[in-house]
Design an enzyme around this catalytic site. Structure first.
Site, PDB file in Angstrom:
ATOM      1  N   TYR A  95      -2.272  -0.273  10.212  1.00  0.00           N
ATOM      2  CA  TYR A  95      -2.468  -0.900   8.900  1.00  0.00           C
ATOM      3  C   TYR A  95      -1.196  -0.756   8.063  1.00  0.00           C
ATOM      4  O   TYR A  95      -0.691  -1.731   7.482  1.00  0.00           O
ATOM      5  CB  TYR A  95      -3.642  -0.245   8.173  1.00  0.00           C
ATOM      6  CG  TYR A  95      -3.741  -0.619   6.717  1.00  0.00           C
ATOM      7  CD1 TYR A  95      -4.190  -1.871   6.329  1.00  0.00           C
ATOM      8  CD2 TYR A  95      -3.367   0.287   5.717  1.00  0.00           C
ATOM      9  CE1 TYR A  95      -4.269  -2.222   4.978  1.00  0.00           C
ATOM     10  CE2 TYR A  95      -3.450  -0.052   4.378  1.00  0.00           C
ATOM     11  CZ  TYR A  95      -3.899  -1.305   4.017  1.00  0.00           C
ATOM     12  OH  TYR A  95      -3.967  -1.639   2.685  1.00  0.00           O
ATOM     13  N   SER A 135       0.833  -1.204   0.000  1.00  0.00           N
ATOM     14  CA  SER A 135       0.000   0.000   0.000  1.00  0.00           C
ATOM     15  C   SER A 135       0.861   1.244   0.000  1.00  0.00           C
ATOM     16  O   SER A 135       1.981   1.255   0.544  1.00  0.00           O
ATOM     17  CB  SER A 135      -0.903  -0.010   1.249  1.00  0.00           C
ATOM     18  OG  SER A 135      -1.497   1.250   1.452  1.00  0.00           O
TER      19      SER A 135
END
Length: 350
Positions: A171, A146
């Site tokens: 995350y 990501s």
């Protein structure tokens, strides 16, 4: 004709996984989609995606996939990556050539309140994938990382050569951990691995927790939309078809051997847009004014994302094709269809 592979796609009922499965099916690859079908958001949307992929979710035959290695075509299995024995059984039975790991617990803000879910899925689950790939001599593992790994990095555009050791959400920390774990397996076991850093992916069949989806729903319902950092946000919005094309181009591109057959790529639009421009486009497409509720920047957010995709372009010729206006128009067409929005903008579930 390009070679047809036996490919496992984890997270296949998710947003990117859905579009990738459709592309792999069109290309004639033999595919198995895997998803835990958790309830992070309404599973109804995940089941609708599976139906679009051609699966009757009421007739999933687990034993067939876990015991028969002669299957061809496209299949789906509901399975949690944390179930290591079942995952290993699936790998042994299906003899995959390529694994594309998109399964993960998503959501930056959700990770602040529920970090344990990210440990189970993003860390334990990914470790199980790595171990299965090692034991079964997978020819190529591609996995989703990501843009959030760039964290407090201030250098723009973001390059894979930049430091990523200052994540600002849990995350992001799990995604950075995935990259480090993958590198160790590539080095120790000569396992070819490619990491894919996705940048703000959007489009039809998207996740309801993403900003563009939340904004569209609120505009239709006449409710305020929460805008953080008072709207001063830049995002490298990347249309899902462009993301999938980038992944497809990398299927047969294995990292060069060396200290480790490992490579990271950014997959982004390479053209950041103001968040308020996205809101303005949605207003025009929905023919309604948005009610703005402005707030300071929130924990876990970064002000700007901007992908340097030169490495990917040099390797595959990748070039994003979809403008933000075009991509959001396609999303709104799907959004109206899925939610059965009529002339008076009544919103219903799909």
């Amino acid at each position: 004709m390009k070679k047809r592979f036996r490919i496992l796609v984890t997270g296949s009922a998710g947003f990117i996984g859905h579009h990738l499965m459709l592309a792999l099916q069109r290309a004639g690859h033999h595919t198995v989609g895997l998803d835990a079908l958790n309830n992070y958001y309404d599973p109804k949307l995940k089941f609708r995606r599976l139906q679009e992929q051609g699966f009757n979710t009421e007739e999933i035959k687990y034993d067939t996939l876990l015991s028969n290695s002669t299957l061809h075509g496209s299949y789906f299995i509901q399975l949690d990556l944390a179930d290591a024995p079942a995952l290993q059984q699936l790998f042994k039975a299906q003899a995959f050539d390529i694994v594309i790991n998109l399964a993960a617990q998503a959501g930056v803000r959700h990770s602040i309140d529920h970090p344990e879910q990210y440990v189970a899925s993003n860390l334990v689950g990914f470790a199980n994938i790595l171990e299965c790939c090692r034991r079964n001599r997978i020819k190529h593992l591609l996995f989703a990382s990501s843009s959030s790994v760039y964290g407090l990095n201030q250098d723009i555009p973001f390059s894979t050569s930049h430091r990523t050791d200052e994540p600002i959400s849990f995350y992001a920390a799990t995604k950075k951990a995935n990259e480090v774990m993958a590198h160790s397996y590539a080095h120790l076991y000569s396992l070819p691995i490619t990491g894919l850093r996705f940048f703000t992916v959007y489009g039809p069949w998207g996740r309801p927790d993403m900003a563009y989806y939340i904004f569209s729903k609120a505009i239709v319902e006449g409710k305020p939309i929460r805008i953080f950092n008072y709207g001063d946000m830049l995002r490298d919005f990347t249309y899902v078809d462009d993301v999938v094309e980038g992944v497809m181009q990398l299927l047969d591109v294995k990292p060069a051997t060396g200290k480790a057959p490992y490579k990271l790529y950014n997959i982004g639009n390479n053209q950041p847009e103001q968040l308020m421009e996205a809101v303005a486009i949605l207003e025009r497409l929905l023919q309604r004014k948005a009610k703005l509720d402005l707030h300071p920047i929130q924990p876990g957010d970064v002000r700007a994302t901007f992908a340097d995709v030169e490495d990917l372009a040099l390797e595959t010729g990748f070039k994003p094709q979809t403008s933000l206006r075009e991509g959001l128009s396609k999303f709104i067409d799907w959004f109206k269809m899925y939610h059965k929005i009529n002339e008076v903008h009544a919103l219903q579930e799909g």
